[in-house]
Motif scaffolding. Sequence first.
Motif, PDB file in Angstrom:
ATOM      1  N   ARG A  43       0.258  -7.338  -0.455  1.00  0.00           N
ATOM      2  CA  ARG A  43       0.303  -6.676  -1.203  1.00  0.00           C
ATOM      3  C   ARG A  43      -1.362  -7.060  -1.832  1.00  0.00           C
ATOM      4  O   ARG A  43      -2.193  -6.389  -2.132  1.00  0.00           O
ATOM      5  CB  ARG A  43       1.131  -6.832  -2.276  1.00  0.00           C
ATOM      6  N   LYS A  65       7.727  -4.204  -9.887  1.00  0.00           N
ATOM      7  CA  LYS A  65       8.926  -3.912  -9.642  1.00  0.00           C
ATOM      8  C   LYS A  65      10.238  -3.900 -10.237  1.00  0.00           C
ATOM      9  O   LYS A  65       9.843  -4.793 -11.492  1.00  0.00           O
ATOM     10  CB  LYS A  65       9.335  -5.200  -8.208  1.00  0.00           C
ATOM     11  N   ASP A  78      10.598 -14.574  -0.352  1.00  0.00           N
ATOM     12  CA  ASP A  78      11.094 -16.173   0.353  1.00  0.00           C
ATOM     13  C   ASP A  78      11.414 -17.058   0.650  1.00  0.00           C
ATOM     14  O   ASP A  78      12.386 -17.497  -0.457  1.00  0.00           O
ATOM     15  CB  ASP A  78       9.756 -16.169   1.192  1.00  0.00           C
ATOM     16  N   ASP A 127      13.854  -8.235  -1.285  1.00  0.00           N
ATOM     17  CA  ASP A 127      12.559  -8.138  -0.137  1.00  0.00           C
ATOM     18  C   ASP A 127      11.675  -8.766  -0.018  1.00  0.00           C
ATOM     19  O   ASP A 127      10.738  -8.324   0.316  1.00  0.00           O
ATOM     20  CB  ASP A 127      12.922  -6.794   0.173  1.00  0.00           C
ATOM     21  N   VAL A 128      11.203  -9.738  -1.662  1.00  0.00           N
ATOM     22  CA  VAL A 128       9.978  -9.638  -1.710  1.00  0.00           C
ATOM     23  C   VAL A 128       9.913 -11.387  -2.302  1.00  0.00           C
ATOM     24  O   VAL A 128       9.153 -12.442  -2.672  1.00  0.00           O
ATOM     25  CB  VAL A 128       8.981  -9.113  -2.829  1.00  0.00           C
ATOM     26  N   TYR A 179       4.291  -0.662  -8.889  1.00  0.00           N
ATOM     27  CA  TYR A 179       4.200  -2.036  -9.342  1.00  0.00           C
ATOM     28  C   TYR A 179       4.451  -1.704 -11.260  1.00  0.00           C
ATOM     29  O   TYR A 179       3.620  -0.556 -11.341  1.00  0.00           O
ATOM     30  CB  TYR A 179       2.741  -2.539  -9.328  1.00  0.00           C
ATOM     31  N   PHE A 233       3.088   1.079  -3.229  1.00  0.00           N
ATOM     32  CA  PHE A 233       3.798  -0.928  -3.740  1.00  0.00           C
ATOM     33  C   PHE A 233       3.451   0.071  -4.958  1.00  0.00           C
ATOM     34  O   PHE A 233       2.423   0.056  -5.318  1.00  0.00           O
ATOM     35  CB  PHE A 233       3.097  -1.778  -3.753  1.00  0.00           C
ATOM     36  N   THR A 245      -0.715  -1.476  -0.096  1.00  0.00           N
ATOM     37  CA  THR A 245       0.214  -2.611   0.830  1.00  0.00           C
ATOM     38  C   THR A 245      -1.434  -2.585   2.121  1.00  0.00           C
ATOM     39  O   THR A 245      -1.640  -1.656   3.085  1.00  0.00           O
ATOM     40  CB  THR A 245       1.515  -2.717   1.491  1.00  0.00           C
ATOM     41  N   LYS A 253       4.932   1.224   4.534  1.00  0.00           N
ATOM     42  CA  LYS A 253       5.140  -0.078   3.908  1.00  0.00           C
ATOM     43  C   LYS A 253       3.485   1.484   3.342  1.00  0.00           C
ATOM     44  O   LYS A 253       2.385   1.061   3.407  1.00  0.00           O
ATOM     45  CB  LYS A 253       4.165  -1.243   4.227  1.00  0.00           C
TER      46      LYS A 253
END
Length: 433
Positions: free
Chosen positions: A373, A421, A31, A28-29, A419, A417, A256, A414
């Motif tokens: 983020r 991931k 692109d 999902d991160v 960290y 986040f 976020t 959201k």
Amino acid sequence: MATIIPFRGIRYDTGRVDINDVTTPPYDVIDASGQEYFYQKNPYNIIRLELGKKFPEDSDDDNRYTRAAKYLEEWLESGVLKNDDKPSVYLYEQEFDVKGEKKIRSGFITGVQANDYSKGEVLPHEETLPKHKADRLNLMKATLANFSPIFGLYADKEHVIENALETARANRRPDAEATDSQGVINRLWVISDEKALELIKEKLSGEKIFIADGHHRYETAVNFGREMAAQGKQGYDYLMVCLVNLYNKGLVVFPTHRVVKNIKSLDIAKLLNEMGTDFSVAELPSGTSLNEFIEKLENIGMGGPAFGIYAGSNDFYILTLTSPDKLDLITDNEHSSRWKQLDVAILHSLILEKYLGIGSKQRADESNLIYVRDEDAAKEFVDSGEAQLVFYMNATKVEEVTDIATGGEKMPQKSTFFYPKVITGMVMNNYKK
């Protein structure tokens, strides 16, 4: 309560492939350009399983999901991927830097029974979006597998589980080690020691698990298990979860930020003036850098809700409530007073909805918001003219996450986040062994 299920994970044969070339960030991160990058990086990159390409000629019989199933079967047959011999959990360690300080977050990847939230075993803290769940369900049904663990939290003040995992690992070198694109070092050890496994299962049998990241995938796994059970097929009611102790020193939460776009006739000066009814608006001195602004926002946020605004021309503002009584303006009767004190709840109710007309629908479909983020990236949206302003947030506290989840509520999407991931490809799970 939570049911832990050791599993025979699938792992890459590191004698055949370089683990650094086949892992990716969570789907999902990634692109379109990132997807292409990982496709080109290695023909066995897990992107082909987790986030395959779509093509105009796709059909019911040939699409990203059926191709993922085919790749999985071929890679297992060729030995590029192998199932471990014994049911195991996987000690997972991530070494990373935060503002120049080295941190190590350790947890373990295991199977967790995916039951409905109403059972109170696994608790969510954020709202989800339906379109993402449909995609993940199609992938699980086609492949009978899940390729990336979600991220969960459990409470163990005495560090019993972490100590047991450390003892079982002893002085062994990692079974897999990869450095991701953020410079995070990811290490994995297979733990099949029966004594350690029994201790972990016993310890967590009386505990709740809080979902930190991966709500869509968890809810998908619940639906997947139900569908398979309806077909008379058992053993599909769990998924991979990376579990981290709430008291682990490496647990880090970032905010976020909300980037605002497509607001007709937006007048920044007028907006700031109107918000003065509920907030004290402080403009920072000319020449203030973004880093100085973020540091100032964090310091003020230690004393209560605070929000940063950037609307271009290197002008920064910080908002604080004029009075705690302003929280009474949040008239949402569905949520507790604790929920109403969250920074994200205040921002959404008292700023985005009240002054900009960005309600729940617009937040969900992102027609007026972009969730970002990185502080510099958020600022660039405005400087490039692609967006109109940024609301900079402070991080949600871990205790806020657990308080809200324990109370049976969910934060807005959201809100957190965590960290770093958990990367995809260190270990995978297939139900059809």
